[in-house]
Every structure is written in C-alpha cells, then in structure tokens.
Motif scaffolding. Structure first.
Motif, mmCIF file in Angstrom:
data_model
loop_
_atom_site.group_PDB
_atom_site.id
_atom_site.type_symbol
_atom_site.label_atom_id
_atom_site.label_comp_id
_atom_site.label_asym_id
_atom_site.label_seq_id
_atom_site.Cartn_x
_atom_site.Cartn_y
_atom_site.Cartn_z
ATOM 1 N N MET A 92 -6.648 -4.595 -6.422
ATOM 2 C CA MET A 92 -6.264 -5.837 -5.927
ATOM 3 C C MET A 92 -7.055 -6.067 -4.680
ATOM 4 O O MET A 92 -6.685 -6.755 -3.954
ATOM 5 N N GLY A 93 -8.431 -5.700 -4.520
ATOM 6 C CA GLY A 93 -9.242 -5.939 -3.285
ATOM 7 C C GLY A 93 -9.690 -7.230 -3.521
ATOM 8 O O GLY A 93 -9.422 -7.940 -4.455
ATOM 9 N N GLY A 94 -10.434 -7.467 -2.568
ATOM 10 C CA GLY A 94 -11.147 -8.955 -2.220
ATOM 11 C C GLY A 94 -10.156 -9.969 -1.982
ATOM 12 O O GLY A 94 -9.032 -9.890 -1.122
ATOM 13 N N THR A 95 -10.753 -11.425 -1.729
ATOM 14 C CA THR A 95 -10.341 -12.306 -0.938
ATOM 15 C C THR A 95 -8.826 -12.754 -1.600
ATOM 16 O O THR A 95 -8.063 -13.321 -0.968
ATOM 17 N N LYS A 96 -8.840 -12.893 -2.896
ATOM 18 C CA LYS A 96 -7.821 -13.589 -3.787
ATOM 19 C C LYS A 96 -6.440 -13.065 -3.295
ATOM 20 O O LYS A 96 -5.354 -13.517 -2.979
ATOM 21 N N THR A 97 -6.358 -11.690 -3.216
ATOM 22 C CA THR A 97 -5.340 -10.674 -2.547
ATOM 23 C C THR A 97 -5.046 -11.304 -1.316
ATOM 24 O O THR A 97 -3.655 -11.440 -1.032
ATOM 25 N N LEU A 98 -5.703 -11.502 -0.261
ATOM 26 C CA LEU A 98 -5.229 -12.183 1.012
ATOM 27 C C LEU A 98 -4.720 -13.351 1.010
ATOM 28 O O LEU A 98 -3.612 -13.861 1.484
ATOM 29 N N GLN A 99 -5.256 -14.345 0.227
ATOM 30 C CA GLN A 99 -4.536 -15.706 -0.059
ATOM 31 C C GLN A 99 -3.419 -15.765 -0.786
ATOM 32 O O GLN A 99 -2.437 -16.442 -0.226
ATOM 33 N N GLY A 127 3.335 -1.501 6.400
ATOM 34 C CA GLY A 127 3.546 -0.263 5.271
ATOM 35 C C GLY A 127 4.372 0.710 5.414
ATOM 36 O O GLY A 127 5.258 1.286 4.581
ATOM 37 N N SER A 128 4.479 1.115 6.808
ATOM 38 C CA SER A 128 5.390 2.385 7.294
ATOM 39 C C SER A 128 6.755 1.968 7.529
ATOM 40 O O SER A 128 7.486 2.742 7.612
ATOM 41 N N ASP A 129 7.150 0.844 6.966
ATOM 42 C CA ASP A 129 8.257 0.270 7.053
ATOM 43 C C ASP A 129 9.008 -0.045 5.856
ATOM 44 O O ASP A 129 9.963 -1.129 5.649
ATOM 45 N N GLY A 130 8.689 0.179 4.753
ATOM 46 C CA GLY A 130 9.239 0.003 3.483
ATOM 47 C C GLY A 130 8.395 -1.094 2.847
ATOM 48 O O GLY A 130 8.721 -1.691 1.651
ATOM 49 N N GLY A 131 7.303 -1.605 3.253
ATOM 50 C CA GLY A 131 6.658 -2.537 2.667
ATOM 51 C C GLY A 131 5.487 -2.046 1.816
ATOM 52 O O GLY A 131 5.630 -0.996 1.397
ATOM 53 N N ILE A 132 4.439 -2.725 1.716
ATOM 54 C CA ILE A 132 3.146 -2.324 0.994
ATOM 55 C C ILE A 132 2.392 -1.505 1.632
ATOM 56 O O ILE A 132 1.926 -2.066 2.709
ATOM 57 N N PRO A 133 2.183 -0.208 1.306
ATOM 58 C CA PRO A 133 1.266 0.652 2.278
ATOM 59 C C PRO A 133 -0.150 0.024 2.455
ATOM 60 O O PRO A 133 -0.761 -0.238 1.405
ATOM 61 N N VAL A 134 -0.669 0.086 3.634
ATOM 62 C CA VAL A 134 -1.895 -0.457 4.122
ATOM 63 C C VAL A 134 -2.964 0.120 3.094
ATOM 64 O O VAL A 134 -3.051 1.404 2.782
ATOM 65 N N TRP A 135 -3.781 -0.559 2.517
ATOM 66 C CA TRP A 135 -4.835 -0.444 1.542
ATOM 67 C C TRP A 135 -4.577 0.248 0.261
ATOM 68 O O TRP A 135 -5.320 0.689 -0.621
ATOM 69 N N SER A 136 -3.283 0.222 0.054
ATOM 70 C CA SER A 136 -2.824 0.525 -1.502
ATOM 71 C C SER A 136 -3.143 -0.281 -2.530
ATOM 72 O O SER A 136 -3.203 0.207 -3.581
ATOM 73 N N GLU A 137 -3.771 -1.340 -2.037
ATOM 74 C CA GLU A 137 -4.507 -2.235 -3.327
ATOM 75 C C GLU A 137 -5.492 -1.387 -3.862
ATOM 76 O O GLU A 137 -5.859 -1.922 -5.232
ATOM 77 N N PHE A 138 -6.194 -0.353 -3.371
ATOM 78 C CA PHE A 138 -7.065 0.464 -4.020
ATOM 79 C C PHE A 138 -6.755 1.816 -4.636
ATOM 80 O O PHE A 138 -7.456 2.389 -5.298
ATOM 81 N N GLU A 139 -5.371 1.867 -4.736
ATOM 82 C CA GLU A 139 -4.750 2.976 -5.549
ATOM 83 C C GLU A 139 -5.179 3.206 -6.898
ATOM 84 O O GLU A 139 -5.503 4.185 -7.527
ATOM 85 N N ALA A 140 -5.676 1.954 -7.515
ATOM 86 C CA ALA A 140 -5.861 2.233 -9.123
ATOM 87 C C ALA A 140 -7.101 2.684 -9.217
ATOM 88 O O ALA A 140 -7.242 3.302 -10.380
ATOM 89 N N MET A 180 -0.926 -3.100 9.165
ATOM 90 C CA MET A 180 -0.654 -4.432 8.283
ATOM 91 C C MET A 180 -1.078 -4.344 6.906
ATOM 92 O O MET A 180 -2.186 -4.240 6.807
ATOM 93 N N SER A 181 -0.406 -4.542 6.244
ATOM 94 C CA SER A 181 -0.639 -4.661 4.460
ATOM 95 C C SER A 181 -1.943 -5.544 4.179
ATOM 96 O O SER A 181 -1.870 -6.741 4.890
ATOM 97 N N TYR A 182 -2.937 -5.168 3.590
ATOM 98 C CA TYR A 182 -3.880 -6.317 3.313
ATOM 99 C C TYR A 182 -4.932 -6.402 4.678
ATOM 100 O O TYR A 182 -6.099 -7.038 4.312
ATOM 101 N N MET A 183 -4.715 -6.090 5.641
ATOM 102 C CA MET A 183 -5.393 -6.405 7.081
ATOM 103 C C MET A 183 -6.021 -5.465 7.778
ATOM 104 O O MET A 183 -6.904 -5.288 8.337
ATOM 105 N N GLY A 184 -5.055 -4.404 7.900
ATOM 106 C CA GLY A 184 -5.236 -3.376 8.661
ATOM 107 C C GLY A 184 -5.336 -3.739 10.177
ATOM 108 O O GLY A 184 -5.712 -2.906 10.996
ATOM 109 N N MET A 185 -4.585 -4.936 10.674
ATOM 110 C CA MET A 185 -4.343 -5.109 12.099
ATOM 111 C C MET A 185 -3.096 -4.515 12.474
ATOM 112 O O MET A 185 -2.335 -3.841 11.556
#
Length: 493
Positions: free
Chosen positions: A282-289, A297-310, A373-378
């Motif tokens: 799920m990498g790339g710009t569309k995911t951000l949009q 991620g560490s609080d029950g959300g989507i783990p940061v950079w998990s878009e590359f798990e596939a 932060m999921s998808y951003m790393g900030m």
C-alpha cells in the motif's frame, strides 16, 4: 547486480538533470508567475526513482494564485522555497542548479535570507554558500524573544556567516540571532495538523492554542514552534521570506490553505524495486490521500510502515514473476520496516524524551517512539525533541555554521550542564528556556529521496547519513544489513 543498477540509475538521474538544464525535458523548477496548470497528478524523477504529487480535486490554475505569485518586492513566491520536484521542500541540488543558471539574480537568493548575510556582496557565490551547498535558509530570530524573560545568555563563539556579528543585523547591534535551517515540506498536512494528543507529553503542558479560534492545535509545524497554525506561518513567512510590506489578506490565506491541504507527496516508483504500490503493498502517494490521518501505530492503530508487510510475505508464485533485483529490494524494504518498529535501543540525555517530565533516562524503545504516525513516520505527539543534531558533543562538525555559547542563569540544563555549545538553540529561541536548547520539531519522513539534505540544519547529506547519525548518537548497534534495509525503506517513502 543491485549495486550496478543503483549506480546506473544515479547516472541516468544525472543525465536527466543535464537534460533539464539544456531544455531537453520540461524544467522541474517552478518560477513565480509562470501560470502553469498544477495537474491532479505530477511525477518527477530523482536518483532513487520517481516522486509523485497528488492534488485533490485537481487540476488547478496557478495564474494569480498567491502560492505561485510573486506578491512581494523580492520576486519570490511560496513555491520558490517549496518546489514540487523537491517534495514541496527545497533540495540543496536544486539551489545549486539555480545558482549555476541565474546567480544572484534568481529570487531564491534574495539578500534577506537567501544569503549568509544581507550585507555581504550579493553577486558572489560565497555569500550564498549555506543555501547553495547545504540548502539552508537564514532565519533571523529576535533576542530576547518578545514578552519573554530568558533564563540563559547567548554569545557568539564562531560566525562564518558574519551575520551574528554584523553591525547592522547582529546579536549585539540589532538583537537578532541568525540560524540556518532547511525549508520544511508543504504537503500531507492532513497528517501534520492531526491532533494525536490532548496535551504536549514532551513537556507535560497543554497544547498550543490558535489565537483566532481558541482551539488547541497540533504543534507540529515550525522547527522552533514559534507559530501555532498554518495561517500564522503564512504571515511569518510573508514578512520574513517574501518581503511583503503588507499582511496577506484573508482571501489569499484561504487560497493558500486550500492548496496546502490538498497536496500529497511521496515516492511512487523505486528505480530498483519498481512501483511502490505493487504486489499487495500500500505504498505510494494514493495511500496518503485516502487513509485516515494521524493514527498511532503503537496505540492500537495501523503500525507505522505496515503498508510494506505484503512484501515480506510474498507468495512464491508472486516472487517467481519478479526479477531477483526487484524481489531483493522489496524484501529489504519490508525488513527495514520491521527494524524501524522492533529494534530497540537506549535513548539517553534527550530533552523532550528523557526530560522535562521524562520517560526515564535512559529509556529503551525503537524508532517508532518518536516516528509513530501511520503512513507518515512523524510524531503524533506534538512538541520538540533534542536529538543532539545542533548541540555539542553530539552534533556532527559543522564549521560552516555559527556556534553559540549558551549559559544557563538558573538551574543547569538537565543533560548538558550550565554551558552549552550549539549551532541552533532551536525551541529555546521561542521560549527563552535553557532546558529547551536544541529542541526541534520532528517532521515527516515522506519524499526523502527528493529533498536532501536532512535534519533541520542539513547535517545529514543523504539518507544513509541520517541512519549513521542515529547509530552514533545512541549506540544502536545496527548491522550493515539493517542499515541497508533502513536506507531502502526511507528511499521508498
């Protein structure tokens, strides 16, 4: 084989840059007042592949748009220092190219902040060396801060820029401190403005408040936290960087806000790994949009950079269709994401983490402690952190930057003692607090392949430099493989 492909890609990127300069391909540089149409999708090649920008509800006419129009007297527009090809920031390579093309006549090199000091001979390259060689803009901060009684003194130890000792612009003569910083990216604001906390956990204080609305704000905008909102940032930039003699009107501010909140930027294609949203990723710009902003991620959300798990779990049938080079790169990115999340180390003597309220000193955690932060790393949490990038003894040697001696008048700094040597006091120039010296607002990791160098003072010349700095600062113990995997992850963001 992979190394050969990377080298070949770098050569191709250099050839593309030459082609741009010779007019063989449309120039990536946006000059003010060009009147181009900003498309719904805009791609730019770089040494690591292709950056993509997406504009919600695009395309958009830029003729007479205040972000793209030179409203002030110095010929600049917002786009001058926030270039689309540089992920809406400004790379040192772009600055060097503009100097080679136009010299001091280019508005980028306006004397006020595009030179090391306005009183230097503006036609000489040396007078603009910090911008040309390091991508740094001069930021002049009043000292002492308005309505603040500082608890430390500041004196100039070294001043290669000449501005801090200048008889017109200097610390003693004008009450101004000149520091030099990278332009922060103007994109992906759905995330940057996201409210992750109801308070600032780094200081144990309430969030900053928008003076116009009375509502709390994220606090993740400016490097030194000197303004709380995008509107305030525009007004600050209009006077400090664009030379506006009058404030932007409400309509101009609304149009700039509309653009900045609709633009997304991320690496879309890797020169080795191919499309970053391929084969289940799920990498790339569309995911951000389309994704939900500000999830931790560490609080029950989507783990940061998990878009590359596939890519880590690719079925053999999928792997068989890929070249060895593509497969190796994608597996490396997936490993890098895991190292980023899971490899822990001791974080020590870091204001904003180990103090003032403190998570312990040392505290054991991983990169996601601050880049969560999921998808951003900030950082979802607002506030500033001192990574040591500007403060001795942790900062890399920077003889091209000014050096200040900070002396605490009250209690000593919790990690440095009573005297601190720094190239940029950071947040302390806003608060006047010795404990805040060197604290800087963290930022997104997206679009890194397009906007080197990194850190607020440009001290990491490339992505590997970022990793090597953290390795030295915190004695993490990365293996060479882990460093390569992290580098591949960051170039794919």
């Amino acid at each position: 084989m992979i190394r050969k492909m990377i080298l070949g890609t770098a050569t191709a990127a250099f050839a593309a840059a030459v082609a741009f300069a010779q007019g063989g391909e449309k120039d990536p540089w946006w000059n003010p007042d060009e009147g181009r149409v900003f498309p719904a999708q805009l791609d730019y090649r770089n040494a690591n592949g292709t950056l993509r920008l997406l504009l919600d509800d695009g395309p958009m006419e830029t003729k007479d748009h205040p972000f793209f129009t030179a409203i002030g007297p110095n010929g600049r527009a917002c786009v001058t220092c926030h270039q689309p090809a540089d992920a809406m920031s400004l790379s040192a390579a772009s600055a060097a190219r503009q100097w080679q093309r136009h010299g001091a006549a280019d508005p980028l090199f306006a004397a006020s902040d595009g030179s090391n000091c306005p009183t230097l001979p503006q036609g000489e390259r040396a007078s603009h060396s910090l911008l040309i060689d390091h991508g740094l803009i001069r930021i002049a901060r009043p000292w002492p801060p308005k309505n603040v009684t500082p608890d430390f003194t500041i004196e100039v130890v070294r001043d290669p820029s000449t501005c801090n000792l200048d008889p017109k612009y200097g610390l003693k003569s004008a009450g101004m401190v000149s520091v030099f910083r990278r332009p922060r990216p103007v994109a992906n604001f759905k995330y940057i403005e996201a409210m992750g906390f109801a308070y600032d956990p780094k200081a144990g204080m309430p969030l900053p408040v928008d003076p116009d609305t009375g509502k709390p704000v994220s606090g993740n905008l400016m490097a030194d936290g000197r303004v709380p909102t995008l509107e305030a940032q525009m007004r600050d930039a209009a006077g400090a960087h664009l030379g506006f003699l009058e404030n932007l009107d409400k309509r101009d501010i609304a149009r700039i806000l509309d653009f900045e909140r609709r633009i997304y930027a991320a690496q879309q294609i890797d020169a080795v790994g191919g499309p970053l949203d391929g084969d289940g990723s799920m990498g790339g710009t569309k995911t951000l949009q389309v994704s939900q902003a500000g999830r931790l991620g560490s609080d029950g959300g989507i783990p940061v950079w998990s878009e590359f798990e596939a890519w880590e779990k690719m079925p053999e049938a999928v792997k068989a269709k890929l070249s060895p080079e593509v497969r190796a790169f994608r597996e490396s990115v997936a490993r890098g994401a895991r190292v980023f999340r899971d490899k822990t180390f001791l974080i020590t003597d870091t204001a904003g983490i180990n103090s003032p309220i403190g998570f312990g000193n040392p505290v054991r955690n991983s990169c996601v402690f601050c880049h969560n932060m999921s998808y951003m790393g900030m950082d979802v949490a607002p506030g500033q952190v001192d990574l040591g990038t500007t403060n001795q003894p942790f900062a890399d040697p920077a003889p091209h930057l000014p050096l200040f001696r900070i002396t605490c008048k009250g209690p000593p700094h919790p990690h440095y003692g009573r005297t601190i040597l720094t190239s940029d006091p950071g947040f302390a120039l806003t608060t006047g607090k010795c404990a805040d010296v060197g604290r800087i607002t963290l930022q997104s990791l997206r679009g890194m392949s397009a906007r080197a160098p990194f850190f607020s003072n440009g001290s990491a010349k490339d992505i590997r430099g970022v990793i090597d700095y953290y390795e030295r600062r915190y004695n993490i113990g990365y293996t060479e493989q882990e460093k390569r995997d992290l580098e591949n992850l960051m170039r794919a963001l």
